[in-house]
Design a protein around this motif. Structure first.
Motif, PDB file in Angstrom:
ATOM      1  N   LYS A   1      -3.797  -3.056  24.057  1.00  0.00           N
ATOM      2  CA  LYS A   1      -5.167  -3.405  23.680  1.00  0.00           C
ATOM      3  C   LYS A   1      -5.173  -3.921  22.245  1.00  0.00           C
ATOM      4  CE  LYS A   1      -6.961  -1.472  27.438  1.00  0.00           C
ATOM      5  NZ  LYS A   1      -5.921  -1.656  28.400  1.00  0.00           N
ATOM      6  N   SER A   2      -5.999  -4.872  21.978  1.00  0.00           N
ATOM      7  CA  SER A   2      -6.168  -5.366  20.622  1.00  0.00           C
ATOM      8  C   SER A   2      -6.909  -4.301  19.827  1.00  0.00           C
ATOM      9  CB  SER A   2      -6.959  -6.671  20.643  1.00  0.00           C
ATOM     10  OG  SER A   2      -7.233  -7.084  19.343  1.00  0.00           O
ATOM     11  N   SER A   3      -6.398  -3.960  18.652  1.00  0.00           N
ATOM     12  CA  SER A   3      -7.065  -2.942  17.851  1.00  0.00           C
ATOM     13  C   SER A   3      -7.169  -3.418  16.412  1.00  0.00           C
ATOM     14  CB  SER A   3      -6.319  -1.616  17.934  1.00  0.00           C
ATOM     15  OG  SER A   3      -5.029  -1.760  17.400  1.00  0.00           O
ATOM     16  N   SER A   4      -7.981  -2.724  15.673  1.00  0.00           N
ATOM     17  CA  SER A   4      -8.156  -3.062  14.264  1.00  0.00           C
ATOM     18  C   SER A   4      -8.334  -1.789  13.462  1.00  0.00           C
ATOM     19  CB  SER A   4      -9.349  -4.009  14.085  1.00  0.00           C
ATOM     20  OG  SER A   4     -10.495  -3.466  14.684  1.00  0.00           O
ATOM     21  N   THR A   5      -8.164  -1.897  12.146  1.00  0.00           N
ATOM     22  CA  THR A   5      -8.164  -0.712  11.298  1.00  0.00           C
ATOM     23  C   THR A   5      -9.576  -0.199  11.011  1.00  0.00           C
ATOM     24  OG1 THR A   5      -8.019  -2.147   9.363  1.00  0.00           O
ATOM     25  CG2 THR A   5      -5.955  -1.240  10.242  1.00  0.00           C
ATOM     26  N   ASN A   6     -10.515  -1.049  10.754  1.00  0.00           N
ATOM     27  CA  ASN A   6     -11.929  -0.665  10.590  1.00  0.00           C
ATOM     28  C   ASN A   6     -12.151   0.533   9.658  1.00  0.00           C
ATOM     29  OD1 ASN A   6     -12.609  -2.723  12.291  1.00  0.00           O
ATOM     30  ND2 ASN A   6     -13.105  -1.441  14.028  1.00  0.00           N
ATOM     31  N   ASP A   7     -11.709   0.418   8.422  1.00  0.00           N
ATOM     32  CA  ASP A   7     -11.956   1.449   7.416  1.00  0.00           C
ATOM     33  C   ASP A   7     -12.826   0.878   6.302  1.00  0.00           C
ATOM     34  OD1 ASP A   7     -10.343   3.462   8.579  1.00  0.00           O
ATOM     35  OD2 ASP A   7      -8.549   2.600   7.676  1.00  0.00           O
ATOM     36  N   ILE A   8     -13.706   1.707   5.767  1.00  0.00           N
ATOM     37  CA  ILE A   8     -14.463   1.373   4.566  1.00  0.00           C
ATOM     38  C   ILE A   8     -13.967   2.311   3.469  1.00  0.00           C
ATOM     39  CG2 ILE A   8     -16.711   1.419   3.428  1.00  0.00           C
ATOM     40  CD1 ILE A   8     -17.991   0.741   6.112  1.00  0.00           C
ATOM     41  N   PHE A   9     -13.367   1.746   2.433  1.00  0.00           N
ATOM     42  CA  PHE A   9     -12.880   2.524   1.303  1.00  0.00           C
ATOM     43  C   PHE A   9     -13.951   2.523   0.219  1.00  0.00           C
ATOM     44  CE2 PHE A   9      -9.063   1.437   3.519  1.00  0.00           C
ATOM     45  CZ  PHE A   9      -8.212   2.506   3.309  1.00  0.00           C
ATOM     46  N   LEU A  10     -14.407   3.713  -0.152  1.00  0.00           N
ATOM     47  CA  LEU A  10     -15.390   3.864  -1.223  1.00  0.00           C
ATOM     48  C   LEU A  10     -14.640   4.364  -2.451  1.00  0.00           C
ATOM     49  CD1 LEU A  10     -18.306   5.469   0.809  1.00  0.00           C
ATOM     50  CD2 LEU A  10     -17.894   3.051   0.295  1.00  0.00           C
ATOM     51  N   ILE A  11     -14.450   3.463  -3.411  1.00  0.00           N
ATOM     52  CA  ILE A  11     -13.616   3.708  -4.579  1.00  0.00           C
ATOM     53  C   ILE A  11     -14.514   3.953  -5.790  1.00  0.00           C
ATOM     54  CG2 ILE A  11     -11.814   2.687  -6.044  1.00  0.00           C
ATOM     55  CD1 ILE A  11     -11.111   0.930  -3.505  1.00  0.00           C
TER      56      ILE A  11
ATOM     57  N   ARG B   1     -22.992   0.383  -3.858  1.00  0.00           N
ATOM     58  CA  ARG B   1     -21.693  -0.217  -3.548  1.00  0.00           C
ATOM     59  C   ARG B   1     -21.612  -1.647  -4.071  1.00  0.00           C
ATOM     60  NH1 ARG B   1     -20.844   1.454   2.821  1.00  0.00           N
ATOM     61  NH2 ARG B   1     -21.188   3.693   2.525  1.00  0.00           N
ATOM     62  N   THR B   2     -20.446  -1.964  -4.635  1.00  0.00           N
ATOM     63  CA  THR B   2     -20.141  -3.328  -5.053  1.00  0.00           C
ATOM     64  C   THR B   2     -18.872  -3.750  -4.329  1.00  0.00           C
ATOM     65  OG1 THR B   2     -21.054  -2.874  -7.239  1.00  0.00           O
ATOM     66  CG2 THR B   2     -19.643  -4.815  -7.026  1.00  0.00           C
ATOM     67  N   PRO B   3     -18.919  -4.820  -3.511  1.00  0.00           N
ATOM     68  CA  PRO B   3     -17.723  -5.235  -2.772  1.00  0.00           C
ATOM     69  C   PRO B   3     -16.573  -5.586  -3.724  1.00  0.00           C
ATOM     70  CG  PRO B   3     -19.664  -6.443  -2.026  1.00  0.00           C
ATOM     71  CD  PRO B   3     -20.071  -5.684  -3.248  1.00  0.00           C
ATOM     72  N   ILE B   4     -15.363  -5.276  -3.294  1.00  0.00           N
ATOM     73  CA  ILE B   4     -14.157  -5.612  -4.044  1.00  0.00           C
ATOM     74  C   ILE B   4     -13.465  -6.756  -3.323  1.00  0.00           C
ATOM     75  CG2 ILE B   4     -11.919  -4.777  -4.861  1.00  0.00           C
ATOM     76  CD1 ILE B   4     -13.109  -1.939  -4.819  1.00  0.00           C
ATOM     77  N   ASP B   5     -13.107  -7.790  -4.056  1.00  0.00           N
ATOM     78  CA  ASP B   5     -12.387  -8.923  -3.490  1.00  0.00           C
ATOM     79  C   ASP B   5     -11.041  -8.441  -2.941  1.00  0.00           C
ATOM     80  OD1 ASP B   5     -10.413 -11.274  -3.667  1.00  0.00           O
ATOM     81  OD2 ASP B   5     -12.374 -12.235  -3.894  1.00  0.00           O
ATOM     82  N   HIS B   6     -10.652  -8.947  -1.775  1.00  0.00           N
ATOM     83  CA  HIS B   6      -9.395  -8.529  -1.155  1.00  0.00           C
ATOM     84  C   HIS B   6      -8.175  -8.870  -2.014  1.00  0.00           C
ATOM     85  CE1 HIS B   6     -11.865  -7.721   2.341  1.00  0.00           C
ATOM     86  NE2 HIS B   6     -10.837  -7.066   2.844  1.00  0.00           N
TER      87      HIS B   6
ATOM     88  N   GLN C   1      -1.453   6.921   3.904  1.00  0.00           N
ATOM     89  CA  GLN C   1      -1.747   5.495   3.764  1.00  0.00           C
ATOM     90  C   GLN C   1      -1.799   5.204   2.267  1.00  0.00           C
ATOM     91  OE1 GLN C   1      -5.618   4.459   5.280  1.00  0.00           O
ATOM     92  NE2 GLN C   1      -5.018   2.354   5.631  1.00  0.00           N
ATOM     93  N   TYR C   2      -1.064   4.172   1.832  1.00  0.00           N
ATOM     94  CA  TYR C   2      -0.962   3.852   0.411  1.00  0.00           C
ATOM     95  C   TYR C   2      -1.510   2.452   0.136  1.00  0.00           C
ATOM     96  CZ  TYR C   2       2.437   7.657   0.676  1.00  0.00           C
ATOM     97  OH  TYR C   2       3.060   8.859   0.897  1.00  0.00           O
ATOM     98  N   LEU C   3      -2.361   2.353  -0.884  1.00  0.00           N
ATOM     99  CA  LEU C   3      -2.894   1.081  -1.346  1.00  0.00           C
ATOM    100  C   LEU C   3      -2.908   1.107  -2.864  1.00  0.00           C
ATOM    101  CD1 LEU C   3      -5.142   2.198   1.066  1.00  0.00           C
ATOM    102  CD2 LEU C   3      -5.537  -0.230   0.975  1.00  0.00           C
ATOM    103  N   GLU C   4      -3.247  -0.023  -3.442  1.00  0.00           N
ATOM    104  CA  GLU C   4      -3.437  -0.101  -4.886  1.00  0.00           C
ATOM    105  C   GLU C   4      -4.623  -1.026  -5.144  1.00  0.00           C
ATOM    106  OE1 GLU C   4      -0.783  -1.019  -8.895  1.00  0.00           O
ATOM    107  OE2 GLU C   4       0.095  -1.255  -6.907  1.00  0.00           O
ATOM    108  N   VAL C   5      -5.445  -0.666  -6.104  1.00  0.00           N
ATOM    109  CA  VAL C   5      -6.601  -1.481  -6.458  1.00  0.00           C
ATOM    110  C   VAL C   5      -6.528  -1.812  -7.945  1.00  0.00           C
ATOM    111  CG1 VAL C   5      -8.094   0.524  -6.888  1.00  0.00           C
ATOM    112  CG2 VAL C   5      -9.132  -1.684  -6.355  1.00  0.00           C
ATOM    113  N   THR C   6      -6.929  -3.026  -8.269  1.00  0.00           N
ATOM    114  CA  THR C   6      -7.003  -3.440  -9.668  1.00  0.00           C
ATOM    115  C   THR C   6      -8.336  -4.124  -9.910  1.00  0.00           C
ATOM    116  OG1 THR C   6      -5.955  -4.715 -11.427  1.00  0.00           O
ATOM    117  CG2 THR C   6      -5.871  -5.676  -9.237  1.00  0.00           C
ATOM    118  N   ARG C   7      -8.810  -4.052 -11.125  1.00  0.00           N
ATOM    119  CA  ARG C   7     -10.014  -4.773 -11.530  1.00  0.00           C
ATOM    120  C   ARG C   7      -9.650  -5.961 -12.396  1.00  0.00           C
ATOM    121  NH1 ARG C   7     -15.000  -1.694 -11.441  1.00  0.00           N
ATOM    122  NH2 ARG C   7     -15.739  -3.161 -12.992  1.00  0.00           N
ATOM    123  N   THR C   8      -8.481  -5.891 -13.016  1.00  0.00           N
ATOM    124  CA  THR C   8      -8.150  -6.856 -14.056  1.00  0.00           C
ATOM    125  C   THR C   8      -7.054  -7.846 -13.688  1.00  0.00           C
ATOM    126  OG1 THR C   8      -6.607  -5.252 -15.001  1.00  0.00           O
ATOM    127  CG2 THR C   8      -8.860  -5.265 -15.882  1.00  0.00           C
TER     128      THR C   8
END
Length: 144
Positions: free
Chosen positions: A31-41, A103-108, A129-136
């Motif tokens: 089946k086709s699946s997707s991650t469908n998560d909303i990260f609130l940072i 909430r303010t969207p973060i660019d991918h 699950q590991y990610l990294e976010v940057t603003r700068t």
């Protein structure tokens, strides 16, 4: 007349075969699946994110529509008793959240998906699950 029945039986066999093959394909193809998560940072956070799944005593992920909501702590982590993350096409959404919950969207291009992992203590398997976010430094992951 016997000749017409011979063709009718062939058509019935062909149609039945097609229906059976499609039925088997629908049941057994992945089946086709997707991650469908909303990260609130937390507003202003920059750095590593770690979400830990299958953590005893932690809350289950809440849903917002078809999305799981992951409200990160100030240190960029979150624990959930939800047994596993979702896999497939990445359809995640990322937001900075201020103290008032706005909430303010973060660019991918400001998010770097670093991968997944597991750890085991006794018979308990925790998934990470590991990610990294940057603003700068959005889009410049080689220099972080």
């Amino acid at each position: 007349m016997a000749r017409n029945h011979k063709y009718s039986y062939r058509i019935i066999i062909i149609v039945t075969t097609i229906v059976v093959v499609f039925g088997i394909a629908i049941v057994f193809l992945p089946k086709s699946s997707s991650t469908n998560d909303i990260f609130l940072i937390p507003e202003g956070y920059e750095g590593d994110i770690q979400v830990n799944y299958n953590v005893a005593g932690a809350p289950k992920l809440e849903m917002e529509g078809k999305f799981d909501v992951i409200p990160l702590r100030a240190d960029g982590t979150y624990d959930t008793s939800t047994p596993d993350m979702e896999y497939g096409l990445v359809t995640d959404q990322y937001y900075y959240v201020d103290q008032n919950g706005r909430r303010t969207p973060i660019d991918h291009s400001c998010i770097h998906v670093k991968g997944n992992g597991t750890s085991e203590v006794g018979s308990i398997i925790t998934k990470h699950q590991y990610l990294e976010v940057t603003r700068t430094k959005c889009g410049s992951w080689g220099t972080l």
